[in-house]
Design an enzyme around this catalytic site. Structure first.
Site, PDB file in Angstrom:
ATOM      1  N   TYR A  81      -2.307  -1.278  10.335  1.00  0.00           N
ATOM      2  CA  TYR A  81      -2.370  -1.528   8.883  1.00  0.00           C
ATOM      3  C   TYR A  81      -1.050  -1.109   8.234  1.00  0.00           C
ATOM      4  O   TYR A  81      -0.475  -1.848   7.436  1.00  0.00           O
ATOM      5  CB  TYR A  81      -3.547  -0.753   8.287  1.00  0.00           C
TER       6      TYR A  81
ATOM      7  N   SER B   1       0.875  -1.179   0.000  1.00  0.00           N
ATOM      8  CA  SER B   1       0.000   0.000   0.000  1.00  0.00           C
ATOM      9  C   SER B   1       0.904   1.219   0.000  1.00  0.00           C
ATOM     10  O   SER B   1       2.079   1.123   0.389  1.00  0.00           O
ATOM     11  CB  SER B   1      -0.849  -0.001   1.281  1.00  0.00           C
TER      12      SER B   1
END
Ligand code: NAD
Length: 266
Positions: free
Chosen positions: A152, A139
């Site tokens: 995350y 990401s």
């Protein structure tokens, strides 16, 4: 690698970015298997994409489930040429002290353990064959930490570190590794993440989401050209430069005055 006729396995392909990756490989004439924890999602995407795409139920956190998926894909198509470890979950934006241990463990199990299992299952035989490619979905938050998204971000940094390391291991054997660093992209995950926001903000964010097929096409190009980093959202470059600059400026004198040190290659 010319991807036509190659066998592609995409985890978390029951929507969003995984479905975009699957569709882009299918466009190029590859034989594609979509897997997902949600078999209905996977079936629906396989039917939408067509071109012989198959769907399999799969829990990426389970070695047994991985073994079943590998056997099923091989029975249908033969050995897997490209593994896309894409399945992942996010967590709600909140201060880290409000994240439970269960949330932490689940995020790490899917986002990190799942990628580890997917790489480990295929690496040895790709090395033996002298060909193959692994694409791991990190990401933007795997290079740019984001407050209230600590766990995350940590999971996606782990994916980036693992992937860049095994790229070094596998390169001498003719096996490639790429890392996909998506920014905001239309998917169930990103839409759920926005669910509680005011309508006006939702509308503004909605207009800034990239469509997943374009990430998929970028992945296909990176596999064809054996490139490590897949950057789809270059708008994050100024923030990344600022982060790296803040790191570089701290490379001054060694903490121990007479320290000589070693280069990483020594
Ligand atoms: N959408 C974004 O803006 C964005 C940005 C950066 C990174 N990502 C990453 O992209 C990847 C795909 O996310 P997406 O946005 O397409 O979300 P998504 O929720 O649409 O897709 C993820 C898929 O993974 C599946 N999944 C969840 N747990 C699983 C498990 N244990 N085993 C197998 N499948 C499982 C889900 O059912 C889902 O279909 C994720 O790794 C995510 O972290 C997404």
């Amino acid at each position: 690698m010319n991807v036509t006729d190659k066998v592609i396995l995409v985890t978390g392909g029951g929507g969003g970015i995984g479905a975009g990756i699957a569709e882009a490989f299918a466009e190029k004439g590859a034989r594609v298997a979509i897997t997902d924890i949600n078999a209905d999602y996977a079936q629906a995407e396989a039917a939408r994409i067509g071109k012989g795409t198959i769907a399999l139920q799969h829990d990426v956190t389970s070695p047994e489930s991985w073994a079943e998926v590998k056997a099923a894909v091989e029975a249908q198509f033969g050995p897997v040429d490209v593994v896309c470890n894409n399945a992942g979950i996010s967590l709600p934006f909140k201060p880290m002290e409000q994240i439970s241990l269960e949330e932490f463990d689940r995020c790490m199990a899917i986002n990190v353990r799942g990628v580890f299992l997917g790489c480990n299952l295929f690496m040895a035989e790709m090395k033996a064959r002298g060909s193959g490619h692994i694409v791991n979905t990190s990401s933007v938050n795997g290079q740019l930490p984001h407050g209230t998204f600590a766990v995350y971000s940590a999971s996606k940094f782990a994916v980036a570190g693992l992937s860049e390391s095994i790229r070094q291991e596998l390169a001498p054997f003719g096996v490639g590794v790429s890392i996909l660093y998506p920014g905001l992209t239309r998917s169930r995950m990103s839409e759920n993440q926005m669910a509680d926001l005011p309508e006006e903000i939702k509308r503004a964010i909605d207009g800034k989401m990239m469509e997943a097929i374009w990430l998929g096409r970028a992945v296909v190009r990176a596999v064809e050209e054996n490139r490590l980093h897949i950057i789809t959202h270059p708008d994050h470059l100024p923030a990344l430069k600022a982060r790296m600059e803040a790191l570089y400026v701290n490379f001054g004198e060694p903490a121990q005055p007479d320290f000589v040190g070693q280069r990483i290659s020594d």
